[in-house]
Design an enzyme around this catalytic site. Structure first.
Site, PDB file in Angstrom:
ATOM      1  N   HIS A 248       0.817  -1.223   0.000  1.00  0.00           N
ATOM      2  CA  HIS A 248       0.000   0.000   0.000  1.00  0.00           C
ATOM      3  C   HIS A 248       0.846   1.267   0.000  1.00  0.00           C
ATOM      4  CE1 HIS A 248      -3.911   2.094   1.035  1.00  0.00           C
ATOM      5  NE2 HIS A 248      -4.348   1.059   0.347  1.00  0.00           N
TER       6      HIS A 248
ATOM      7  N   HIS B 206      -6.631  -3.003 -11.106  1.00  0.00           N
ATOM      8  CA  HIS B 206      -7.003  -2.524  -9.769  1.00  0.00           C
ATOM      9  C   HIS B 206      -8.477  -2.142  -9.795  1.00  0.00           C
ATOM     10  CE1 HIS B 206      -7.094   0.810  -6.664  1.00  0.00           C
ATOM     11  NE2 HIS B 206      -6.444  -0.110  -5.981  1.00  0.00           N
TER      12      HIS B 206
END
Length: 382
Positions: free
Chosen positions: A185, A285
């Site tokens: 992340h 994504h």
């Protein structure tokens, strides 16, 4: 056929939907959103709508070029996400006009179904072994989880050990063949990322995602020296120009363009073709809503180097509303043995439940991501 209006709906949990209507009664849906900046993207779509009203919706490439190149400043998350949602809606219109799915206009099917993964563990990953086993029992063959909480430039070995213990527990719970993706992340800096990838490697992650922030992608060279795990990144890259250097550098194995951020369906098809020339695969994504996922499935259908698709059903962000709540027929996204069959309907292949959208838009949302800090009070990456 002419575009007559663009209407935006801010709906829970954190999404923005766009409906484009035409004078022939054909409408299309898109999902222009930057998570946490919905009102800013909405203003951008509204700003360019004057150009689009009265235009032929079928001239998608020309409209994309004008919206991208027509201003002196280009790219970035806000403009590209606005363009992405508009582009998705135009493809939806075009597919409905010709009575075919979008993928038929982009080369036709390269597969019958696409593997998907499911999220577990939340922002601060907990109880991941039990959650992974539940997903495996539900038929999924892969999950993704955050690898760690916030990390300072140099942090404690206890945080590294905690990350190792989590993936060890998941691996034990689901067995050696199950896919486990670890999302860093962008929370981890190069110094700690080198340690983490080495320590996590024995558990054979499916891939390691965003081991460093995208503005530090040059660090991927050093990280790649410390692991043989596939490295994935790309959700915060916008347009093919954002991926050019990443592919040329050669340290990434999987790129992850987001079809609501990187320019839409055709732009991500172009990005995928660039990646294929570098022997790099695609895992789009998509922790977003049903329109973004439907757009992703259209890309997946006709793109040979796609390997797996992210989807948001049950993700920790979806509080109050979930992925299937805005579809007339949720079975279009039926998950079977870890796969979803490619939708066959015209356009994006889904029917948006407009009544549900209108009711949800009355509530709206003001979703913002949390601000995290290190123990000393300095700002950490979320």
């Amino acid at each position: 056929m002419k575009i007559t209006s663009l209407t935006l709906y801010k709906v829970p949990p954190r999404w923005l939907f766009l409906k484009i209507e035409t004078d022939e009664g054909i409408s299309g849906w898109g999902e222009p959103i930057v998570e946490g900046r919905a009102d800013t993207v909405r203003a951008c779509v509204q700003e360019v709508s004057d150009y689009l009203v009265g235009k032929d919706p079928l001239r998608i490439e020309d409209h994309w070029q004008v919206l991208y190149r027509g201003g002196f400043y280009r790219g970035g998350p806000i403009l590209m996400s606005a363009i992405s949602g508009i582009e998705q809606a135009l493809w939806d219109i075009k597919g409905k006009y010709f009575h075919i799915p979008v993928y038929e206009m982009l080369g036709g099917k390269a597969r019958e179904k696409i593997r998907v993964y499911s999220w577990i563990g939340g922002d601060r990953p907990t109880d991941v072994a039990h959650a992974a086993k539940e997903k495996a029992d539900a038929g999924f063959t892969a999950v993704k989880m955050n690898a760690t909480e916030e990390m300072d430039y140099i942090d404690t070995h206890s945080k590294v050990e905690a990350a190792v213990q989590r993936i060890a527990a998941v691996r034990e719970a689901v067995g050696k063949e199950f896919g486990i993706a670890l999302d860093f992340h962008g929370r981890v800096h190069k110094s700690m990322a080198k340690i983490l990838v080495k320590e996590l490697e024995p558990f054979r992650p499916m891939f390691i995602e965003e081991p460093v922030l995208p503005e530090n992608n040059e660090a991927l060279r050093e990280i790649a020296r410390h692991t043989v795990c596939p490295i994935a990144t790309g959700e915060r890259q916008y347009s093919r120009w954002g991926f050019k250097q990443l592919l040329m550098d050669g340290y990434v194995d999987i790129i992850q363009p987001d079809l609501s951020h990187a320019g839409g369906i055709l732009e991500c098809k172009k990005i995928a073709a660039m990646a294929e020339a570098f022997d790099v695969s695609i895992a789009p994504h998509c922790p977003l809503g049903p329109i973004a996922l439907a757009s992703s499935f259209q890309l997946d259908a006709c793109t040979p180097n796609v390997v797996i698709q992210e989807q948001s059903l049950g993700i920790h962000y979806n509080q109050g509303s979930d992925l299937l709540d805005y579809l007339t027929d949720p079975s279009v996204f039926k998950y079977t043995n870890g796969f979803v069959e490619i939708p066959e309907g015209p356009g994006l292949g889904i029917d948006v439940n407009e009544e549900a959208v209108l009711a949800a838009a009355e509530k709206g949302h003001d979703w913002k991501n949390p601000i995290w800090r290190n123990e000393d009070g300095s700002v950490a990456e979320w």
